[in-house]
Design a protein around this motif. Sequence first.
Motif, PDB file in Angstrom:
ATOM      1  N   GLY A 182     -79.399  23.993  -9.063  1.00 27.22           N
ATOM      2  CA  GLY A 182     -80.323  25.116  -9.172  1.00 27.22           C
ATOM      3  C   GLY A 182     -79.994  25.985 -10.372  1.00 27.22           C
ATOM      4  N   LEU A 183     -78.704  26.172 -10.615  1.00 30.97           N
ATOM      5  CA  LEU A 183     -78.265  26.947 -11.780  1.00 30.97           C
ATOM      6  C   LEU A 183     -78.668  26.251 -13.075  1.00 30.97           C
ATOM      7  CD1 LEU A 183     -76.667  29.359 -12.916  1.00 30.97           C
ATOM      8  CD2 LEU A 183     -74.602  27.945 -12.768  1.00 30.97           C
ATOM      9  N   GLN A 184     -78.564  24.923 -13.107  1.00 33.12           N
ATOM     10  CA  GLN A 184     -78.956  24.180 -14.308  1.00 33.12           C
ATOM     11  C   GLN A 184     -80.436  24.387 -14.611  1.00 33.12           C
ATOM     12  OE1 GLN A 184     -76.282  22.972 -15.986  1.00 33.12           O
ATOM     13  NE2 GLN A 184     -75.384  23.904 -14.155  1.00 33.12           N
ATOM     14  N   VAL A 185     -81.266  24.363 -13.577  1.00 33.63           N
ATOM     15  CA  VAL A 185     -82.703  24.580 -13.758  1.00 33.63           C
ATOM     16  C   VAL A 185     -82.969  25.987 -14.291  1.00 33.63           C
ATOM     17  CG1 VAL A 185     -84.906  24.813 -12.548  1.00 33.63           C
ATOM     18  CG2 VAL A 185     -83.392  22.896 -12.014  1.00 33.63           C
ATOM     19  N   LEU A 186     -82.322  26.985 -13.695  1.00 39.52           N
ATOM     20  CA  LEU A 186     -82.537  28.373 -14.118  1.00 39.52           C
ATOM     21  C   LEU A 186     -82.067  28.608 -15.551  1.00 39.52           C
ATOM     22  CD1 LEU A 186     -81.449  30.126 -10.817  1.00 39.52           C
ATOM     23  CD2 LEU A 186     -83.762  30.106 -11.781  1.00 39.52           C
ATOM     24  N   GLU A 187     -80.941  28.019 -15.915  1.00 37.11           N
ATOM     25  CA  GLU A 187     -80.429  28.174 -17.282  1.00 37.11           C
ATOM     26  C   GLU A 187     -81.355  27.486 -18.283  1.00 37.11           C
ATOM     27  OE1 GLU A 187     -78.064  29.836 -18.632  1.00 37.11           O
ATOM     28  OE2 GLU A 187     -76.868  30.552 -16.946  1.00 37.11           O
ATOM     29  N   ARG A 188     -81.886  26.334 -17.904  1.00 34.67           N
ATOM     30  CA  ARG A 188     -82.825  25.631 -18.796  1.00 34.67           C
ATOM     31  C   ARG A 188     -84.081  26.469 -19.017  1.00 34.67           C
ATOM     32  NH1 ARG A 188     -85.452  20.162 -16.688  1.00 34.67           N
ATOM     33  NH2 ARG A 188     -86.550  21.681 -15.369  1.00 34.67           N
ATOM     34  N   GLU A 189     -84.625  27.024 -17.937  1.00 31.56           N
ATOM     35  CA  GLU A 189     -85.850  27.818 -18.064  1.00 31.56           C
ATOM     36  C   GLU A 189     -85.600  29.116 -18.832  1.00 31.56           C
ATOM     37  OE1 GLU A 189     -88.676  26.533 -17.443  1.00 31.56           O
ATOM     38  OE2 GLU A 189     -87.700  24.755 -16.621  1.00 31.56           O
ATOM     39  N   LYS A 190     -84.391  29.650 -18.736  1.00 30.21           N
ATOM     40  CA  LYS A 190     -84.042  30.836 -19.506  1.00 30.21           C
ATOM     41  C   LYS A 190     -84.112  30.533 -21.005  1.00 30.21           C
ATOM     42  CE  LYS A 190     -80.148  33.927 -20.522  1.00 30.21           C
ATOM     43  NZ  LYS A 190     -78.733  34.251 -20.233  1.00 30.21           N
ATOM     44  N   GLU A 191     -83.592  29.370 -21.393  1.00 29.87           N
ATOM     45  CA  GLU A 191     -83.617  28.996 -22.809  1.00 29.87           C
ATOM     46  C   GLU A 191     -85.047  28.765 -23.293  1.00 29.87           C
ATOM     47  OE1 GLU A 191     -80.994  29.159 -24.843  1.00 29.87           O
ATOM     48  OE2 GLU A 191     -79.993  29.948 -23.050  1.00 29.87           O
ATOM     49  N   VAL A 192     -85.888  28.170 -22.438  1.00 31.17           N
ATOM     50  CA  VAL A 192     -87.299  27.972 -22.788  1.00 31.17           C
ATOM     51  C   VAL A 192     -87.983  29.323 -22.979  1.00 31.17           C
ATOM     52  CG1 VAL A 192     -89.522  27.131 -21.933  1.00 31.17           C
ATOM     53  CG2 VAL A 192     -87.459  25.736 -21.634  1.00 31.17           C
ATOM     54  N   PHE A 193     -87.667  30.270 -22.094  1.00 34.19           N
ATOM     55  CA  PHE A 193     -88.268  31.609 -22.171  1.00 34.19           C
ATOM     56  C   PHE A 193     -87.867  32.323 -23.462  1.00 34.19           C
ATOM     57  CE2 PHE A 193     -88.218  36.188 -21.304  1.00 34.19           C
ATOM     58  CZ  PHE A 193     -89.519  36.379 -20.860  1.00 34.19           C
ATOM     59  N   LYS A 194     -86.630  32.115 -23.901  1.00 32.76           N
ATOM     60  CA  LYS A 194     -86.174  32.732 -25.151  1.00 32.76           C
ATOM     61  C   LYS A 194     -87.035  32.280 -26.324  1.00 32.76           C
ATOM     62  CE  LYS A 194     -81.231  33.359 -24.128  1.00 32.76           C
ATOM     63  NZ  LYS A 194     -79.874  32.856 -24.481  1.00 32.76           N
ATOM     64  N   VAL A 195     -87.407  31.004 -26.316  1.00 27.17           N
ATOM     65  CA  VAL A 195     -88.212  30.440 -27.402  1.00 27.17           C
ATOM     66  C   VAL A 195     -89.669  30.858 -27.267  1.00 27.17           C
ATOM     67  CG1 VAL A 195     -89.026  28.297 -28.459  1.00 27.17           C
ATOM     68  CG2 VAL A 195     -86.656  28.475 -27.653  1.00 27.17           C
ATOM     69  N   ASN A 196     -90.163  30.868 -26.017  1.00 27.43           N
ATOM     70  CA  ASN A 196     -91.561  31.217 -25.769  1.00 27.43           C
ATOM     71  C   ASN A 196     -91.659  32.172 -24.582  1.00 27.43           C
ATOM     72  OD1 ASN A 196     -94.305  31.392 -25.488  1.00 27.43           O
ATOM     73  ND2 ASN A 196     -94.586  29.287 -24.741  1.00 27.43           N
ATOM     74  N   PRO A 197     -91.610  33.478 -24.844  1.00 23.65           N
ATOM     75  CA  PRO A 197     -91.637  34.473 -23.761  1.00 23.65           C
ATOM     76  C   PRO A 197     -92.901  34.433 -22.909  1.00 23.65           C
ATOM     77  CG  PRO A 197     -90.937  35.465 -25.830  1.00 23.65           C
ATOM     78  CD  PRO A 197     -91.442  34.097 -26.161  1.00 23.65           C
ATOM     79  N   ASN A 198     -93.942  33.751 -23.370  1.00 23.99           N
ATOM     80  CA  ASN A 198     -95.183  33.660 -22.604  1.00 23.99           C
ATOM     81  C   ASN A 198     -95.180  32.495 -21.615  1.00 23.99           C
ATOM     82  OD1 ASN A 198     -96.486  35.867 -23.914  1.00 23.99           O
ATOM     83  ND2 ASN A 198     -96.879  34.541 -25.691  1.00 23.99           N
ATOM     84  N   SER A 199     -94.163  31.658 -21.693  1.00 21.40           N
ATOM     85  CA  SER A 199     -94.116  30.491 -20.796  1.00 21.40           C
ATOM     86  C   SER A 199     -93.777  30.927 -19.374  1.00 21.40           C
ATOM     87  CB  SER A 199     -93.061  29.489 -21.284  1.00 21.40           C
ATOM     88  OG  SER A 199     -91.756  30.034 -21.163  1.00 21.40           O
TER      89      SER A 199
END
Length: 349
Positions: A182-199
């Motif tokens: 679960g932590l891996q998923v959350l960390e991955r989505e955090k990095e995606v959000f950094k690149v695209n805050p609208n995602s």
Amino acid sequence: MLEDKNQGRTSLEKLGEFGLIDHLTKEFTIQHESTVKGIGDDAAVLDFKYKKTVLSTDLLIEGVHFDLSYVPLKHLGYKAVVVNLSDIYAMNATATQITVSIAVSNRFPLEAIEELYAGIALACKKYKVDLIGGDTTSSTTGLLISITAIGEANEENIAYRKGAKPNDLLVVSGDLGGAYMGLQVLEREKEVFKVNPNSQPDLEPYSYIVERQLKPEARKDISGLLQVLGVQPTSMIDISDGLSSEILHLCKNSDVGCNLYEDKIPLDPTVISACEEFNIDSTMVALSGGEDYELLFTVAQSDFDKIKGNPNLSIIGHMTDASEGAHLITRGDTKIPLTAQGWNSFESE
């Protein structure tokens, strides 16, 4: 409610320490006869009469133990209580009271701390524990939470890390590895959000493992289950740092070795599929992931018939003489020494 008209939020400074404590704790009620005096005096007063008292403390620090970019404050409050109660249940005891101390920086308004305490209150209600005190202070480094959990047990029922004997069965509750994935998923989505805050991430396929990370549950039920089955654990520990680390704690404290069987380790299908997606070995996740807050314990081999087939429990190995060491027996029948690879808060980056 006092509000900062410029920012639409309530400043903690306006309430002061005692006003904040009164505000946050006014809805908490006493549930245990052992709580003679809770909040409102210089110290709490407890009376356990003829039972033994068990006590455990944890400290959670922003940036080390949790990341508020994806951890809701209500979930954080709930989890902070649960991880402490897990230590009480790992003694085969009943949790009865907690104290909560927080240090907060001025970036947190009252409404944020109310959310944190809403989670704390929810955990107190679910696990039937009394909030009996604590402290609040300011912080220059974000949010810190310190919780002390208190419990009671009859002396003959307490299970320590020591006590396991060679040939005892090694048993675990629930399933493992979900919190780490679960932590891996959350960390991955955090990095995606950094690149695209609208995602907006779709976490629905990962709901089980994300919940295992953000809102774990302590195994309050296991002590009662074992009593019903007529089983007294010979040793016990909770799984906070990973299965391998916890097994080695039992081995060291009990002066025994262990054979852990890879094909017996309980894994939820969502954990297996997430491991495949992230290209991570599921056995290593179970061994080293941590934060599952399941209970790991040993029982006499004569108790096998009492626990076999129970849906809450998995027999994953047995204890051996200390001279044989602690090993993982792989699916290919290879014997590999167990090493402590769980999370270490003092490990350098």
